[in-house]
Enzyme design. Structure first.
Site, PDB file in Angstrom:
ATOM      1  N   TRP A 158       0.871  -1.184   0.000  1.00 35.22           N
ATOM      2  CA  TRP A 158       0.000   0.000   0.000  1.00 35.22           C
ATOM      3  C   TRP A 158       0.912   1.240   0.000  1.00 35.22           C
ATOM      4  CZ3 TRP A 158      -1.841   2.611   4.964  1.00 35.22           C
ATOM      5  CH2 TRP A 158      -2.796   3.587   4.693  1.00 35.22           C
ATOM      6  N   ASP A 239      -0.250  -5.325   9.593  1.00 39.74           N
ATOM      7  CA  ASP A 239      -1.282  -4.368   9.213  1.00 39.74           C
ATOM      8  C   ASP A 239      -2.486  -5.194   8.757  1.00 39.74           C
ATOM      9  OD1 ASP A 239      -2.872  -2.352   8.339  1.00 39.74           O
ATOM     10  OD2 ASP A 239      -1.537  -1.639   6.751  1.00 39.74           O
ATOM     11  N   LYS A 275     -12.982  -1.034   6.257  1.00 43.32           N
ATOM     12  CA  LYS A 275     -13.528  -1.916   5.217  1.00 43.32           C
ATOM     13  C   LYS A 275     -14.526  -2.911   5.794  1.00 43.32           C
ATOM     14  CE  LYS A 275      -9.811  -0.220   3.366  1.00 43.32           C
ATOM     15  NZ  LYS A 275      -9.340   0.333   2.145  1.00 43.32           N
TER      16      LYS A 275
HETATM   17  N1  PGU Z   1      -3.501  -0.582   5.411  1.00 40.83           N
HETATM   18  C1  PGU Z   1      -3.764  -1.044   4.186  1.00 40.83           C
HETATM   19  C2  PGU Z   1      -3.022  -2.225   3.694  1.00 40.83           C
HETATM   20  C3  PGU Z   1      -4.738  -0.407   3.388  1.00 40.83           C
HETATM   21  O1  PGU Z   1      -4.982  -0.875   2.178  1.00 40.83           O
HETATM   22  C4  PGU Z   1      -5.417   0.723   3.885  1.00 40.83           C
HETATM   23  C5  PGU Z   1      -6.432   1.447   3.062  1.00 40.83           C
HETATM   24  C6  PGU Z   1      -5.114   1.127   5.187  1.00 40.83           C
HETATM   25  C7  PGU Z   1      -4.143   0.462   5.920  1.00 40.83           C
HETATM   26  C8  PGU Z   1      -5.742   2.299   5.846  1.00 40.83           C
HETATM   27  O2  PGU Z   1      -7.071   2.324   5.898  1.00 40.83           O
HETATM   28  P1  PGU Z   1      -7.850   3.224   6.964  1.00 40.83           P
HETATM   29  O3  PGU Z   1      -8.940   3.847   6.208  1.00 40.83           O
HETATM   30  O4  PGU Z   1      -6.880   4.213   7.509  1.00 40.83           O
HETATM   31  O5  PGU Z   1      -8.281   2.258   7.996  1.00 40.83           O
HETATM   32  N2  PGU Z   1      -6.252   1.447   1.690  1.00 40.83           N
HETATM   33  C9  PGU Z   1      -7.306   1.740   0.754  1.00 40.83           C
HETATM   34  C10 PGU Z   1      -8.050   3.026   1.040  1.00 40.83           C
HETATM   35  C11 PGU Z   1      -7.541   4.298   0.452  1.00 40.83           C
HETATM   36  C12 PGU Z   1      -6.250   4.743   1.074  1.00 40.83           C
HETATM   37  O6  PGU Z   1      -5.236   4.664   0.374  1.00 40.83           O
HETATM   38  O7  PGU Z   1      -6.255   5.147   2.252  1.00 40.83           O
HETATM   39  C13 PGU Z   1      -6.750   1.609  -0.652  1.00 40.83           C
HETATM   40  O8  PGU Z   1      -7.481   1.885  -1.594  1.00 40.83           O
HETATM   41  O9  PGU Z   1      -5.619   1.140  -0.799  1.00 40.83           O
END
Ligand code: PGU
Length: 428
Positions: A158, A239, A275
């Site tokens: 990510w 994570d 999510k």
């Molecule tokens: N860790 C991972 C692996 C993630 O994919 C995401 C969110 C988070 C943490 C953080 O999510 P929180 O909303 O802070 O609980 N990834 C999504 C959402 C958009 C973003 O980049 O924040 C994504 O589309 O990759």
């Protein structure tokens, strides 16, 4: 900078944007040195999508669940929890570490309902600003109490992981994870990297439903990773942003964590309800660190709170109430588990639909990975140039690394998406 009173008043009097001479130095407005920041590779996609006027536009960028009509979903268990909360809760500050009830329920999901670590109070845990906030709090904690340490991050990961540990000033290293040719796990290289890292290194691991690849180690592979971590005395920071989205069952998706716990690791864990409860904008999550004993856990928690205090003082109350209302009530918890399964199953159905549509269109490229990969994302293998064509010619928005958020694919748009993908990939 020393300014005489008269000069200073003069500068203020001319207002922002004024240019004046100070000795032989010229000064413009306060922020003239500020360049626009680079667009975020994920959230920037949503911005571009919103600005597009085309009726055909499709957003498979951000990892946010949509129903089969492409609409955001509020879970029924959340609606019911809100009905129960409405009008009978005060809005006082939470403690610095957040709601204790919320933390108790949240730890059970990661560590197990009957976890001895919970009973023995060995887990230092604080409510965090969703998964991002939990990761950032940990990175700051790592920097403060292991100032010479680094963080090993999988390739790819990510994108925000890099920003988080960069801003916390923890040096980053990478480890092999994904194998582009097989579109699966590069297990041999991963294990080599684990073995070759200095003893006692920090590793960031995705607990399940790896973002962006949709590729997780098997149970056997997790056991081997855990074993090698033990040999090397590495620290595993999990994570877990997608608990429930890999298998449809949050308990099963905690498998990797449970393997590490069984092997006696003292892990760290970031949990998010963005999510799996659809609480994206509520910013509700948890950071936990398993300690040697209760005394250490008390000390660690107090230090986590100390890091949070000058940043945001204490976390927001509403999401914590929603989560603890749901998880604290067996009926609502059951409803939640059913709704998680429905979300996970709809995504699995869309994987099949996308693959079949591409094959029906006569695409000769291999697309098995669409259905082999798990969780919210399909790491399609499309190049940045192909993604650019999807956007410019078909108004399809996704990250340039070729990641498709399957949560945004619907019965209504899957045919259009498949056709566009076929168009941009058929010439190689
Ligand atoms: N860790 C991972 C692996 C993630 O994919 C995401 C969110 C988070 C943490 C953080 O999510 P929180 O909303 O802070 O609980 N990834 C999504 C959402 C958009 C973003 O980049 O924040 C994504 O589309 O990759």
């Amino acid at each position: 900078m020393a300014l005489s009173g008269a000069l200073f008043r003069g500068a203020v009097g001319r207002g922002v944007g004024a240019v004046f001479l100070l000795g032989n130095r010229s000064m413009s407005s306060w922020w003239s040195n500020v360049e626009p920041a680079a667009k975020d590779p994920i959230l920037g996609v949503t911005e571009a999508f919103l600005a597009d006027q085309s009726p055909d536009k499709v957003n498979v960028g951000v990892g946010a669940y949509r129903d089969d009509n492409g609409k955001p979903v509020v879970l029924e268990c959340v609606r019911e929890a809100e009905r129960r909360i409405a009008g009978n809760q005060n809005m006082e500050y939470l403690p610095m570490g957040g709601s204790l009830k919320f933390i108790e329920e949240t730890l059970k999901l990661a560590y197990g309902g009957n976890s001895e670590f919970i009973k023995d109070r060995r887990i230092a845990a604080v409510q965090a600003l969703s998964g991002t906030g939990a990761c950032r709090l940990f990175a700051d904690f790592q920097r403060r109490f292991q100032p010479d340490s680094q963080i090993y991050i999988p390739v790819p990961t990510w994108s925000n992981h890099h920003n988080i540990w960069r801003d916390a000033q923890v040096p980053q290293r990478t480890f092999h994870y994904y194998h582009p040719e097989s579109k699966g796990l590069d297990f041999a290289s991963l294990i080599d990297d684990v073995k070759n890292a200095p003893n006692g290194s920090f590793f960031l691991l995705h607990a399940c439903a790896h973002n962006p690849t949709g590729v997780d180690p098997s149970e056997e592979q997790w056991k081997e990773i855990s074993y090698q971590f033990k040999v090397k005395n590495h620290f595993a920071f999990f994570d877990m942003a997608y608990q429930g989205f890999a298998s449809g069952d949050p308990e099963k998706d905690a498998k990797a964590i449970r393997i590490f716990l069984d092997d006696g690791h003292l892990i760290g864990c970031a949990q998010s309800y963005a999510k799996n409860m659809g609480l994206y904008g509520q910013r509700i999550g948890c950071l936990s660190i398993l300690c040697e004993d209760e005394l250490q856990a008390v000390a660690v928690k107090s230090q986590l709170q100390q890091i949070a205090r000058p940043m945001y003082s204490n976390p927001p109350v509403h999401g914590a109430l929603v989560v603890s209302t749901i998880l604290g009530d067996p009926e609502l918890k059951n409803l939640w588990l059913q709704e998680v399964k429905v979300m996970a199953d709809r995504i699995i159905g869309m994987r099949t639909a996308l693959r079949e549509s591409l094959e029906k269109l006569g695409s000769t490229l291999p697309w098995e990975h669409i259905t082999n990969q798990i969780g919210m994302f399909c790491f399609s293998g499309m190049t940045p140039q192909q993604v650019d064509r999807l956007t410019s010619e078909f108004h399809i928005y996704m990250t340039r690394n070729g990641r498709i958020s399957m949560a945004g694919v619907t019965t209504g748009n899957v045919g259009y998406l498949a056709n566009a993908i076929h168009e941009v990939t058929k010439s190689g």
